[in-house]
Design an enzyme around this catalytic site. Structure first.
Site, PDB file in Angstrom:
ATOM      1  N   ARG A  55       8.501 -28.697  66.690  1.00  0.00           N
ATOM      2  CA  ARG A  55       7.180 -27.279  66.774  1.00  0.00           C
ATOM      3  C   ARG A  55       8.396 -26.001  66.842  1.00  0.00           C
ATOM      4  O   ARG A  55       8.266 -25.111  67.050  1.00  0.00           O
ATOM      5  CB  ARG A  55       7.112 -27.094  68.524  1.00  0.00           C
ATOM      6  CG  ARG A  55       6.077 -28.240  69.199  1.00  0.00           C
ATOM      7  CD  ARG A  55       5.756 -28.215  70.442  1.00  0.00           C
ATOM      8  NE  ARG A  55       5.213 -26.965  70.663  1.00  0.00           N
ATOM      9  CZ  ARG A  55       4.264 -26.919  72.185  1.00  0.00           C
ATOM     10  NH1 ARG A  55       4.399 -27.744  73.147  1.00  0.00           N
ATOM     11  NH2 ARG A  55       4.205 -25.795  72.737  1.00  0.00           N
ATOM     12  N   GLY A  58      10.599 -28.963  71.834  1.00  0.00           N
ATOM     13  CA  GLY A  58       9.742 -28.894  71.371  1.00  0.00           C
ATOM     14  C   GLY A  58      10.828 -28.026  70.304  1.00  0.00           C
ATOM     15  O   GLY A  58       9.727 -28.384  68.478  1.00  0.00           O
ATOM     16  N   ASN A 103      11.182 -31.119  76.801  1.00  0.00           N
ATOM     17  CA  ASN A 103      10.628 -29.330  76.855  1.00  0.00           C
ATOM     18  C   ASN A 103       9.642 -28.941  76.302  1.00  0.00           C
ATOM     19  O   ASN A 103       9.961 -29.640  75.235  1.00  0.00           O
ATOM     20  CB  ASN A 103      11.839 -29.019  76.999  1.00  0.00           C
ATOM     21  CG  ASN A 103      11.562 -27.326  76.937  1.00  0.00           C
ATOM     22  OD1 ASN A 103      11.426 -26.654  78.038  1.00  0.00           O
ATOM     23  ND2 ASN A 103      12.285 -27.079  75.782  1.00  0.00           N
ATOM     24  N   GLU A 104       8.394 -28.461  77.007  1.00  0.00           N
ATOM     25  CA  GLU A 104       7.870 -27.765  76.073  1.00  0.00           C
ATOM     26  C   GLU A 104       7.274 -28.777  74.469  1.00  0.00           C
ATOM     27  O   GLU A 104       6.673 -29.029  73.596  1.00  0.00           O
ATOM     28  CB  GLU A 104       7.988 -26.897  75.129  1.00  0.00           C
ATOM     29  CG  GLU A 104       9.113 -25.363  75.953  1.00  0.00           C
ATOM     30  CD  GLU A 104       9.462 -24.631  75.239  1.00  0.00           C
ATOM     31  OE1 GLU A 104       9.903 -24.100  75.767  1.00  0.00           O
ATOM     32  OE2 GLU A 104       9.546 -24.374  74.367  1.00  0.00           O
ATOM     33  N   GLN A 105       6.923 -30.543  74.764  1.00  0.00           N
ATOM     34  CA  GLN A 105       6.946 -31.335  73.899  1.00  0.00           C
ATOM     35  C   GLN A 105       6.839 -32.628  74.679  1.00  0.00           C
ATOM     36  O   GLN A 105       7.126 -33.059  75.387  1.00  0.00           O
ATOM     37  CB  GLN A 105       7.932 -31.270  72.869  1.00  0.00           C
ATOM     38  CG  GLN A 105       7.778 -32.032  71.768  1.00  0.00           C
ATOM     39  CD  GLN A 105       6.322 -31.988  70.520  1.00  0.00           C
ATOM     40  OE1 GLN A 105       4.814 -31.703  71.452  1.00  0.00           O
ATOM     41  NE2 GLN A 105       6.343 -31.363  69.881  1.00  0.00           N
TER      42      GLN A 105
END
Lengths: 262, 238
Positions: free
Chosen positions: B161, B156, B201-203
């Site tokens: 992000r 991310g 990861n987170e995305q």
């Protein structure tokens, strides 16, 4: 006749900064092979990275102690050529007439030029890909083979803002490479962005037919009583004649000691 | 009964795919994650002999019979896992990598991974900002029963992000990303500990990459049928 199978090339490597070597890859692997002790060549860590080699030779301090990392120049300030390095080694392999030899790199960060006995091959970009070169026609069947690899850093190493942060300026994300190397909340920036031959190098001897990437899948029936193993493999016939093959698969379970149940 | 020989002819200078008739096993020892049973492993050896030449190549791999299923639970939104039909409570840890300068070694992998097993973990999650871990890492996860959640190289922070927002469309070369992903899957796919591929990861990876990964990583239709049958017959019979 060489034995069928894989041999790792994980010792006897040398390294030098590319800007300090005036010879070409062809010269290094024909008329002017380097030797340990002649500057600027040093003992190399392979598999490993440029920085791991510099730390091992105490050219730079270990970046993970105190603030030592601050004393190592970052690639953003030095430029990519400063961390573009030569890696050199030799190997022997006595092939017989119909044998083939592959030179395998399981991972290189980020791209490289390979020279073997004066022959050049370009390894394309990407940190997470294997490279396998058929070098049958360029190896010296009974002599020493000279291998030099010029390894280039990622294309977009980025730079580290004064405030640091997760992934620095995020430029590394433009490449297909590990992203922690510009620094994260748990690690300082890696000055060479992990440039190097970071995974296994090997040579593999085969006959005319080579097995490539078998795929094993199991399926289950009747509450795991009835189980099947499905196996698919790629095969390459490197010879100039059709090959009549017997393909064998064997599944054994290691019992204790040297006994095995077939 | 677990030895089989097949004959085939391969034209000069060509590459072919070959699938063996499946090998039948009656009640084989199953591979279980840490804390659920033994990590039974079998040695699978493949050799190819060429008429007029002899043994031409050989390949070997430790293999574990196990079935891993997972799905998102609609009530909790969490991902539930089953191994060999048994639900498993995941106790896992984050893994970034052995060493920041990639000084990777079997000895270090063995120590680190056995440590995770001794802590009673049964899963290791390989973070997307680190590496696609190496065969030696997976070998010891096979041995010690650590399931592996392996992320591809999207995070991310770096991909859309973070602060500043950057690379909203991921890496510049999507074809290169997919080439690396496919080659990595081929390198690691036979390890019984490999439980889940995750886009990042987170995305979520850019649409084209995510769609291609989902498509490439689908269970092959050939096995879809047998999984359904096994699902049906297993439930019915059990």
């Amino acid at each position: 006749m060489a034995a069928i199978g894989k041999t790792k090339l994980d010792s006897g490597w040398l390294a030098a900064r590319s800007t300090e070597v005036s010879l070409s890859g062809i010269q290094l692997t024909t008329t002017h092979p380097p030797s340990i002790g002649t500057s600027p060549w040093m003992e190399a860590v392979v598999p490993g990275t440029v920085l791991a080699t510099l730390v091992k030779n105490k050219v730079v301090p270990d970046p993970f102690y105190g603030l030592e990392n601050e004393s190592i120049i970052d690639i953003a300030d030095s430029g990519r050529e400063y961390y573009t390095f030569w890696f050199f080694t030799t190997f022997r392999c006595k092939l017989s007439g119909t044998q083939h030899l592959d030179l395998n790199f399981r991972a290189i960060n980020y791209s490289a030029d390979v020279y073997l006995n004066g022959h050049k091959t370009v390894l394309p970009k990407g940190m997470f890909r294997r490279h396998s070169l058929d070098v049958t026609d360029v190896v010296h069947p009974d002599g020493e083979n000279l291998l030099a690899v010029l390894v280039y850093p990622p294309d977009n190493p980025g730079s580290i803002p004064p405030e640091g942060g997760q992934g620095g300026d995020h430029e590394i994300g433009k490449d297909v490479a590990t992203q922690y190397v510009e620094g994260w909340d748990w690690i300082c920036p890696i000055r060479d962005r992990n440039t190097g031959i970071w995974d296994e190098v090997s040579i593999s001897v085969t006959g005319p037919v080579k097995i490539i990437d078998p795929h094993l899948v199991s399926t289950f029936f009747d509450n795991y009583k009835r189980v099947y193993l499905h196996t698919t493999t790629e095969l390459e016939n490197k010879s100039t004649q059709s090959a009549e093959c017997s393909l064998n698969i064997q599944v054994t379970t290691e019992l204790k000691g040297n006994f095995c149940l077939v | 009964e677990h030895v089989q020989t097949q004959h085939l002819s391969i034209p000069a200078g060509s590459r072919v795919h070959y699938t063996f008739p499946e090998l039948f096993f009656y009640k084989p020892n199953l591979w279980w994650p840490n804390g659920m049973g033994k990590q039974s492993l079998y040695k699978v050896s493949i050799t190819v002999d060429v008429k007029g030449y002899g043994e031409s190549d050989l390949w070997g791999q430790l293999f574990g019979f196990r079935k891993i299923q997972s799905h998102i639970d609609t009530v909790t939104g969490g991902r539930l896992f089953k191994v060999n039909g048994q639900p498993i409570f995941i106790r896992g840890g984050n893994w970034i990598l052995s060493d920041g300068l990639l000084r990777l070694s079997k000895k270090r992998y063995k120590t680190d991974i056995k440590f995770h097993a001794d802590m009673n973990f049964n899963m290791i999650r390989c973070w997307g900002g680190g590496l696609a871990e190496r065969p030696d890492f997976y070998h010891y996860c096979d041995i010690y029963g650590l399931l592996v959640w392996q992320e591809f190289w999207i995070t991310g922070d770096v991909d859309g992000r973070g602060i500043p927002v950057s690379n909203p469309d991921g890496p510049l070369d999507h074809d290169l990303f997919l080439l690396c992903a496919r080659d990595t899957v081929k390198l690691l796919r036979n390890h019984p500990s490999l439980a889940l591929w995750v886009g990042g990861n987170e995305q979520v990876p850019p649409d084209d990459i995510n769609t291609a990964l989902k498509n490439d990583l689908r269970l092959h239709p050939h096995f879809e049928k047998s999984v359904n049958e096994s699902g049906k017959s297993t439930e019915d019979l059990s």
